[in-house]
Design a protein around this motif. Structure first.
Motif, PDB file in Angstrom:
ATOM      1  N   LYS A  25       0.526  -1.001  -0.010  1.00 27.50           N
ATOM      2  CA  LYS A  25       0.783  -0.504   0.137  1.00 27.50           C
ATOM      3  C   LYS A  25       1.022   1.044   0.204  1.00 27.50           C
ATOM      4  O   LYS A  25       0.493   2.197  -0.680  1.00 27.50           O
ATOM      5  CB  LYS A  25      -0.585  -0.428   1.669  1.00 27.50           C
ATOM      6  CG  LYS A  25      -1.326   1.137   1.534  1.00 27.50           C
ATOM      7  CD  LYS A  25      -2.776   0.711   2.441  1.00 27.50           C
ATOM      8  CE  LYS A  25      -3.469   2.722   2.978  1.00 27.50           C
ATOM      9  NZ  LYS A  25      -4.211   2.315   3.986  1.00 27.50           N
ATOM     10  N   TRP A  26       1.655   1.009   0.612  1.00 27.04           N
ATOM     11  CA  TRP A  26       3.214   2.636   0.967  1.00 27.04           C
ATOM     12  C   TRP A  26       3.344   2.537  -0.711  1.00 27.04           C
ATOM     13  O   TRP A  26       3.599   3.444  -0.970  1.00 27.04           O
ATOM     14  CB  TRP A  26       3.447   2.497   2.225  1.00 27.04           C
ATOM     15  CG  TRP A  26       5.208   3.136   2.115  1.00 27.04           C
ATOM     16  CD1 TRP A  26       4.384   4.464   2.372  1.00 27.04           C
ATOM     17  CD2 TRP A  26       6.074   3.666   1.458  1.00 27.04           C
ATOM     18  NE1 TRP A  26       5.746   4.970   2.710  1.00 27.04           N
ATOM     19  CE2 TRP A  26       6.861   4.803   2.018  1.00 27.04           C
ATOM     20  CE3 TRP A  26       7.094   2.376   1.072  1.00 27.04           C
ATOM     21  CZ2 TRP A  26       7.852   4.871   1.990  1.00 27.04           C
ATOM     22  CZ3 TRP A  26       8.422   3.050   0.369  1.00 27.04           C
ATOM     23  CH2 TRP A  26       8.495   4.290   0.323  1.00 27.04           C
ATOM     24  N   GLU A  27       3.497   1.651  -2.151  1.00 28.23           N
ATOM     25  CA  GLU A  27       4.751   2.149  -2.601  1.00 28.23           C
ATOM     26  C   GLU A  27       3.406   2.405  -3.492  1.00 28.23           C
ATOM     27  O   GLU A  27       3.976   3.126  -4.698  1.00 28.23           O
ATOM     28  CB  GLU A  27       5.567  -0.094  -2.875  1.00 28.23           C
ATOM     29  CG  GLU A  27       6.021  -0.085  -4.201  1.00 28.23           C
ATOM     30  CD  GLU A  27       6.087  -1.075  -4.087  1.00 28.23           C
ATOM     31  OE1 GLU A  27       6.466  -1.618  -5.079  1.00 28.23           O
ATOM     32  OE2 GLU A  27       6.701  -1.634  -2.970  1.00 28.23           O
ATOM     33  N   GLU A  28       2.363   1.967  -3.614  1.00 26.79           N
ATOM     34  CA  GLU A  28       1.521   1.761  -4.610  1.00 26.79           C
ATOM     35  C   GLU A  28       1.240   3.640  -4.450  1.00 26.79           C
ATOM     36  O   GLU A  28       1.471   4.345  -5.098  1.00 26.79           O
ATOM     37  CB  GLU A  28      -0.122   1.865  -4.382  1.00 26.79           C
ATOM     38  CG  GLU A  28       0.290   0.084  -4.665  1.00 26.79           C
ATOM     39  CD  GLU A  28      -1.300  -0.706  -4.576  1.00 26.79           C
ATOM     40  OE1 GLU A  28      -2.117  -0.387  -3.543  1.00 26.79           O
ATOM     41  OE2 GLU A  28      -1.372  -2.114  -4.839  1.00 26.79           O
ATOM     42  N   GLU A  29       1.430   3.785  -3.293  1.00 27.05           N
ATOM     43  CA  GLU A  29       1.267   5.634  -2.510  1.00 27.05           C
ATOM     44  C   GLU A  29       2.201   6.243  -2.899  1.00 27.05           C
ATOM     45  O   GLU A  29       2.026   7.313  -3.051  1.00 27.05           O
ATOM     46  CB  GLU A  29       1.012   5.836  -1.298  1.00 27.05           C
ATOM     47  CG  GLU A  29       1.151   7.264  -0.522  1.00 27.05           C
ATOM     48  CD  GLU A  29      -0.018   7.661  -0.417  1.00 27.05           C
ATOM     49  OE1 GLU A  29      -0.825   8.901  -0.991  1.00 27.05           O
ATOM     50  OE2 GLU A  29      -1.228   6.854  -0.990  1.00 27.05           O
ATOM     51  N   GLN A  30       3.325   5.660  -2.728  1.00 33.71           N
ATOM     52  CA  GLN A  30       4.548   6.586  -3.256  1.00 33.71           C
ATOM     53  C   GLN A  30       4.732   6.720  -5.017  1.00 33.71           C
ATOM     54  O   GLN A  30       5.006   7.633  -5.482  1.00 33.71           O
ATOM     55  CB  GLN A  30       6.004   5.629  -3.191  1.00 33.71           C
ATOM     56  CG  GLN A  30       6.250   6.006  -1.720  1.00 33.71           C
ATOM     57  CD  GLN A  30       6.917   7.346  -1.081  1.00 33.71           C
ATOM     58  OE1 GLN A  30       5.704   7.903  -0.426  1.00 33.71           O
ATOM     59  NE2 GLN A  30       7.932   8.018  -1.387  1.00 33.71           N
ATOM     60  N   LYS A  31       3.770   5.859  -5.610  1.00 36.12           N
ATOM     61  CA  LYS A  31       3.907   5.719  -6.804  1.00 36.12           C
ATOM     62  C   LYS A  31       2.910   6.279  -7.564  1.00 36.12           C
ATOM     63  O   LYS A  31       2.927   7.442  -8.460  1.00 36.12           O
ATOM     64  CB  LYS A  31       3.821   4.650  -8.339  1.00 36.12           C
ATOM     65  CG  LYS A  31       4.244   3.326  -7.080  1.00 36.12           C
ATOM     66  CD  LYS A  31       4.785   1.460  -8.292  1.00 36.12           C
ATOM     67  CE  LYS A  31       5.071   1.112  -8.230  1.00 36.12           C
ATOM     68  NZ  LYS A  31       4.976  -0.319  -9.023  1.00 36.12           N
TER      69      LYS A  31
END
Length: 161
Positions: free
Chosen positions: A98-104
């Motif tokens: 989820k954090w990685e998607e938010e960063q993207k």
């Protein structure tokens, strides 16, 4: 000398004068120390630095997890063993994803709104209208992207009437 003593009887009282001067200096020094302890100014950029530190820690943790997963996959391919994953680890993996998607999403938003890649004044005027400009009340650096507008549900129509 007698004339001076007539005008001021304490003219030759050097010890008393020195005591009052040192007492004044001590009082000023004490007042400065009190102000330092009472009024601790909050550092301006500490919050931003702490957020960046937390972000870097998450990034490092994510990279470590990726490296660990890759090593485990290589070992499993060599040995053909079963994997057992705890629910806490699954939650952590989901949080990392989820954090990685938010960063993207943030990176895509920053890339889309990059000023160096825009030409003309149309984007400037659209930013003024949408309220992204600091002069119109928008926040400065570190602003979060505006929330995506949710489509309004269509009103229900009664076809029976």
């Amino acid at each position: 000398m007698a004339k001076a003593l007539e005008q001021d009887a304490t003219i030759f009282d050097y010890d008393n004068a020195l005591d009052t001067i040192t007492a004044e200096r001590e009082r000023v020094k004490q007042a400065r120390e009190n102000m330092k302890t009472e009024k601790r100014k909050e550092v301006r950029y500490v919050h931003a630095l702490m957020e960046k530190t937390q972000e870097r820690k998450k990034e490092d943790e994510r990279l470590y997890e990726k490296r660990l997963i890759k090593e485990l996959q290589e070992e499993a391919a060599e040995q053909g063993e079963e994997k057992f994953v705890t629910s806490a680890y699954k939650k952590q993996l989901q949080a990392n994803k989820k954090w990685e998607e938010e960063q993207k999403r943030r990176d895509a938003w920053a890339e889309r709104d990059d000023v160096t890649k825009k030409d003309g004044l149309t984007d400037f005027y659209s930013n003024m209208l949408r309220g992204k400009n600091k002069a119109t009340g928008a926040t400065v650096r570190g602003a979060t992207p505006p929330p995506e507008p949710e489509p309004e549900p269509e009103p229900e129509r009664d076809f029976n009437s």
